[in-house]
Design a protein around this motif. Sequence first.
Motif, PDB file in Angstrom:
ATOM      1  N   ARG A 157       0.838  -1.212   0.000  1.00 32.86           N
ATOM      2  CA  ARG A 157       0.000   0.000   0.000  1.00 32.86           C
ATOM      3  C   ARG A 157       0.871   1.259   0.000  1.00 32.86           C
ATOM      4  NH1 ARG A 157      -5.523  -0.767   0.769  1.00 32.86           N
ATOM      5  NH2 ARG A 157      -5.964  -2.990   0.469  1.00 32.86           N
ATOM      6  N   ARG A 158       1.975   1.215   0.690  1.00 28.00           N
ATOM      7  CA  ARG A 158       2.885   2.364   0.695  1.00 28.00           C
ATOM      8  C   ARG A 158       3.507   2.577  -0.685  1.00 28.00           C
ATOM      9  NH1 ARG A 158       4.769   4.710   5.431  1.00 28.00           N
ATOM     10  NH2 ARG A 158       6.745   5.191   4.389  1.00 28.00           N
ATOM     11  N   LYS A 194      -4.950   4.765   8.346  1.00 26.84           N
ATOM     12  CA  LYS A 194      -4.345   4.937   7.027  1.00 26.84           C
ATOM     13  C   LYS A 194      -3.240   5.994   7.087  1.00 26.84           C
ATOM     14  CE  LYS A 194      -5.521   6.116   2.239  1.00 26.84           C
ATOM     15  NZ  LYS A 194      -6.634   6.476   1.304  1.00 26.84           N
ATOM     16  N   MET A 207      -6.743   0.504   6.390  1.00 20.82           N
ATOM     17  CA  MET A 207      -6.711   1.433   5.259  1.00 20.82           C
ATOM     18  C   MET A 207      -8.043   2.148   5.065  1.00 20.82           C
ATOM     19  SD  MET A 207      -3.668   1.587   4.111  1.00 20.82           S
ATOM     20  CE  MET A 207      -3.952   2.476   2.566  1.00 20.82           C
ATOM     21  N   LEU A 221       2.222   1.744  -3.549  1.00 22.45           N
ATOM     22  CA  LEU A 221       1.182   2.286  -4.435  1.00 22.45           C
ATOM     23  C   LEU A 221       1.000   3.781  -4.227  1.00 22.45           C
ATOM     24  CD1 LEU A 221      -1.570  -0.512  -4.309  1.00 22.45           C
ATOM     25  CD2 LEU A 221      -0.188   0.154  -6.299  1.00 22.45           C
ATOM     26  N   LEU A 277       0.577   5.334   5.979  1.00 22.72           N
ATOM     27  CA  LEU A 277       1.150   6.110   4.873  1.00 22.72           C
ATOM     28  C   LEU A 277       1.932   7.335   5.354  1.00 22.72           C
ATOM     29  CD1 LEU A 277      -1.799   6.009   2.298  1.00 22.72           C
ATOM     30  CD2 LEU A 277       0.114   4.413   2.572  1.00 22.72           C
ATOM     31  N   GLU A 302      -6.971  -4.122   5.363  1.00 27.89           N
ATOM     32  CA  GLU A 302      -8.089  -3.437   4.700  1.00 27.89           C
ATOM     33  C   GLU A 302      -8.818  -2.517   5.671  1.00 27.89           C
ATOM     34  OE1 GLU A 302     -10.550  -6.446   3.016  1.00 27.89           O
ATOM     35  OE2 GLU A 302      -9.343  -6.624   1.176  1.00 27.89           O
TER      36      GLU A 302
END
Length: 213
Positions: free
Chosen positions: A96-97, A181, A175, A99, A185, A172
């Motif tokens: 996720r990071r 989140k 995030m 992305l 991030l 999930e």
Amino acid sequence: MRRAQSRKSTEGLSGCRSEVILKLLLNSIQLLFISILLSVSFCPAQKAGTAARPILVGVVVGKSKEPAKEPAVAEAVRPPRGDDIELRAFEMMNARRLLAGLRPLVWSDDLAELARLHSRNMASGKFFSHKDLDGGYVDDRAARLGIFNWIAIGENIAYLKGFPDPAVTAVEKWMNSPSHKQNILNQRWRQTAIGIAVSEDGAIYFTQVFIER
């Protein structure tokens, strides 16, 4: 006449002594005041933004438990297949990071120990909170394990029960929560680790710790 002059001279001498004593007292007060000012002026000030501070956020996935009355024992519950779930959640978090255009975080073994400690305590103590049963938070737990000299430290927690893939579900849910989140991030973090524990009823407790040193 001589007696009167003697009295006047005595009174004059008495007045001079009072003046001298008063001046000495004033000088002493001034010196004390100056020394206080100098000690304050030369006291090193802490630079803004350098104070170490915890960043705490948490999410409940499923039904949370009420805090236990007795202190939890960290070694009471050992997670089965813990390494696999922890590693998968860690890899998905880093994906996720990537992305988002951020550098991946580096796994830290001492943070893993810290994260597992809190997850085991929650599982054995049947509670779900950033605050442990001793009243401490992630920074307090870090100090107990000898983790010092950090600039900022953060923590995400999750509680799952009945999900087929708890690693996917935990990431999930984190995030989908703005605060969690933001932790995942956050550009300031450099290291992280995820630790889980499974309670007797099959619920899985997640703790992720982030750190900037």
